[in-house]
Design an enzyme around this catalytic site. Sequence first.
Site, PDB file in Angstrom:
ATOM      1  N   CYS A  17       0.829  -1.203   0.000  1.00 62.86           N
ATOM      2  CA  CYS A  17       0.000   0.000   0.000  1.00 62.86           C
ATOM      3  C   CYS A  17       0.868   1.259   0.000  1.00 62.86           C
ATOM      4  O   CYS A  17       1.772   1.386   0.840  1.00 62.86           O
ATOM      5  CB  CYS A  17      -0.915  -0.006   1.222  1.00 62.86           C
ATOM      6  SG  CYS A  17      -1.972   1.458   1.335  1.00 62.86           S
ATOM      7  N   CYS A  74      -2.634  -0.195   9.327  1.00 61.31           N
ATOM      8  CA  CYS A  74      -1.753  -1.363   9.347  1.00 61.31           C
ATOM      9  C   CYS A  74      -0.430  -1.008  10.010  1.00 61.31           C
ATOM     10  O   CYS A  74       0.025   0.132   9.930  1.00 61.31           O
ATOM     11  CB  CYS A  74      -1.462  -1.862   7.932  1.00 61.31           C
ATOM     12  SG  CYS A  74      -2.888  -2.516   7.057  1.00 61.31           S
ATOM     13  N   CYS A  80      -6.978   1.050  -0.476  1.00 59.65           N
ATOM     14  CA  CYS A  80      -6.690   0.297   0.745  1.00 59.65           C
ATOM     15  C   CYS A  80      -6.658  -1.179   0.391  1.00 59.65           C
ATOM     16  O   CYS A  80      -7.653  -1.735  -0.076  1.00 59.65           O
ATOM     17  CB  CYS A  80      -7.744   0.560   1.820  1.00 59.65           C
ATOM     18  SG  CYS A  80      -7.476  -0.405   3.326  1.00 59.65           S
ATOM     19  N   GLN A 128     -17.210 -11.193  13.045  1.00 53.73           N
ATOM     20  CA  GLN A 128     -15.775 -11.191  12.833  1.00 53.73           C
ATOM     21  C   GLN A 128     -15.412 -10.379  11.591  1.00 53.73           C
ATOM     22  O   GLN A 128     -16.137 -10.381  10.592  1.00 53.73           O
ATOM     23  CB  GLN A 128     -15.253 -12.622  12.689  1.00 53.73           C
ATOM     24  CG  GLN A 128     -15.402 -13.460  13.950  1.00 53.73           C
ATOM     25  CD  GLN A 128     -14.452 -13.037  15.060  1.00 53.73           C
ATOM     26  OE1 GLN A 128     -13.700 -12.066  14.937  1.00 53.73           O
ATOM     27  NE2 GLN A 128     -14.482 -13.769  16.164  1.00 53.73           N
ATOM     28  N   PHE A 156     -20.715 -15.967  26.033  1.00 51.60           N
ATOM     29  CA  PHE A 156     -20.510 -14.789  25.182  1.00 51.60           C
ATOM     30  C   PHE A 156     -20.908 -15.154  23.745  1.00 51.60           C
ATOM     31  O   PHE A 156     -20.135 -15.001  22.800  1.00 51.60           O
ATOM     32  CB  PHE A 156     -19.060 -14.307  25.227  1.00 51.60           C
ATOM     33  CG  PHE A 156     -18.530 -14.004  26.604  1.00 51.60           C
ATOM     34  CD1 PHE A 156     -18.684 -12.751  27.176  1.00 51.60           C
ATOM     35  CD2 PHE A 156     -17.875 -14.986  27.346  1.00 51.60           C
ATOM     36  CE1 PHE A 156     -18.192 -12.479  28.447  1.00 51.60           C
ATOM     37  CE2 PHE A 156     -17.381 -14.719  28.615  1.00 51.60           C
ATOM     38  CZ  PHE A 156     -17.538 -13.469  29.172  1.00 51.60           C
ATOM     39  N   ASN A 216     -22.732 -17.405  16.543  1.00 53.16           N
ATOM     40  CA  ASN A 216     -21.691 -17.822  15.611  1.00 53.16           C
ATOM     41  C   ASN A 216     -21.164 -19.218  15.922  1.00 53.16           C
ATOM     42  O   ASN A 216     -20.854 -19.996  15.013  1.00 53.16           O
ATOM     43  CB  ASN A 216     -20.547 -16.804  15.645  1.00 53.16           C
ATOM     44  CG  ASN A 216     -19.487 -17.053  14.595  1.00 53.16           C
ATOM     45  OD1 ASN A 216     -19.777 -17.116  13.402  1.00 53.16           O
ATOM     46  ND2 ASN A 216     -18.239 -17.200  15.020  1.00 53.16           N
ATOM     47  N   GLU A 256     -25.261 -14.521  26.702  1.00 51.59           N
ATOM     48  CA  GLU A 256     -24.735 -13.270  26.149  1.00 51.59           C
ATOM     49  C   GLU A 256     -25.202 -12.118  27.017  1.00 51.59           C
ATOM     50  O   GLU A 256     -26.285 -12.172  27.616  1.00 51.59           O
ATOM     51  CB  GLU A 256     -25.227 -13.100  24.705  1.00 51.59           C
ATOM     52  CG  GLU A 256     -24.991 -11.751  24.070  1.00 51.59           C
ATOM     53  CD  GLU A 256     -23.531 -11.362  24.008  1.00 51.59           C
ATOM     54  OE1 GLU A 256     -23.228 -10.223  24.382  1.00 51.59           O
ATOM     55  OE2 GLU A 256     -22.694 -12.204  23.617  1.00 51.59           O
ATOM     56  N   CYS A 288      -9.477 -12.704  21.783  1.00 55.02           N
ATOM     57  CA  CYS A 288      -8.973 -11.595  20.967  1.00 55.02           C
ATOM     58  C   CYS A 288      -7.932 -10.783  21.735  1.00 55.02           C
ATOM     59  O   CYS A 288      -7.557  -9.693  21.306  1.00 55.02           O
ATOM     60  CB  CYS A 288     -10.110 -10.703  20.484  1.00 55.02           C
ATOM     61  SG  CYS A 288     -11.119 -10.002  21.800  1.00 55.02           S
TER      62      CYS A 288
END
Length: 475
Positions: A88, A101, A180, A289, A318, A323, A339, A430
């Site tokens: 990029c 990034c 991008c 996601q 959660f 998902n 949740e 995460c």
Amino acid sequence: MSRAHENTRRKTPAGAPEPSASAELEVDALDLEAQGVARREDGKVVFIEGALPSERVTASVYRRKHQFEQATLTAVLRESSQRVRPACPHFGLHEGACGGCKMQHLHPAAQVAVKQRVLEDNLSRLGRVRPERMLRPIEGPAWGYRDRGRLSVRYVHKKGEVLVGFHERRSRYVADMRECHVLPPHVSALLLPLRALIGAMEACQTLPQIELAVGDGVTALVLRHMEPLGAADLQRLRAFAQVHGVQWWLQPKGPDSVHLLDEAAAIPLSYRLPEFGIVMPFRPTDFTQVNAHINRVLVQRALGLLDVQPHERAIDWFCGLGNFSLPLATRAREVLGVEGSEALVERSRQNYRLNAGARGVFGPLAPTRFVARNLFEMTPEQLAADGAAEKWLVDPPREGAHALVQALAGLCRAPVPGWAPPRRIVYVSCNPATLARDAGVLVHEAGYRCVAAGAVNMFPHTAHVESMAQFEYAG
């Protein structure tokens, strides 16, 4: 590239010292923010933006603290074999560089290796946990993967121009982006048309952001507007949608105010988990996601590690939109999804009903119940009330699942009649630091073994580390 900002730009962050004369340094490692880590002769640590391990560089310090300094790369005297040319033109250390990034100068395979080491180091140092085996990292396309994003919008008075994109590195300014490479190509191609669209709108000065959500066959754009949009602006949005094949949503206030510009002919946003015969409708502001390809692989691996049998009950902590819950319902006897958000729980129920009624050759879904609960205030008593389950799937936000694992540890120490610890837990994370903390509780207080762990490269070219770990009850 010419600058579009109306004021004189700073060369260093606010409050920082002027750059010092360049110093030669040997770079030993890469930190969580993708900065090279070096040490001066006096032992002081220097974090260097743009430097890579094994390189000898010169660097200019822009921030000094008692125990460390932060610096910017000025020259590479000995180059790493893993250094590559960024794809990029907006990536780099130059003034105005995009901050979306941080690792485009490092070979993608080396990025994954760094993230795997970060996971191992966190587990060892913070949790005092050593997995019995390291899983092969989950990887996918390095470019065009980002199906979610929040693009900032800024009208620049002095130039009469609009900027649409991510923020500059270490700055509140919006980068002057024209392409991008981590966005899907068709979204990258919208950056300049979006600038022209916003610039032509009467409300151009009160439109702070556009949120992106790409589903299977649908690209949704959520326009945040600080004042009501006039008829002419609404028509401009409709014309743009027709030409570029996008779906506009409007957000006049908070997230709950998001609504479609035109409800009548809108195609619902959704993504598929084809291995399980699942379709997941979602709203553009729901949590999903960022990387749809990696998510499919992630769900497959998580369920493979969990190995739920037809006679077993599973709990998805959660659970979000379902998902993991809905794929679990293709394997288990019964599923409970928990949740914190009542709105997400209601949508997970809707998604369950939709999929349960359209299974075809995939077979029926197991009975599945969704409940809303504050999982950051979980107690052993509440945990016992939810009943025993042989398998747990835990997928918390960055804060982790500390209250949940503490409650589990409490019940493992003082079990109640009719309840038993889950025999296997798969924890999807995460944040490697909170995973390591919670892994320490599971291993040292609840009687579990950390059987396996591995990195998930959900965000190529960024320093973000996703991971998963498998635990077996040994108490």
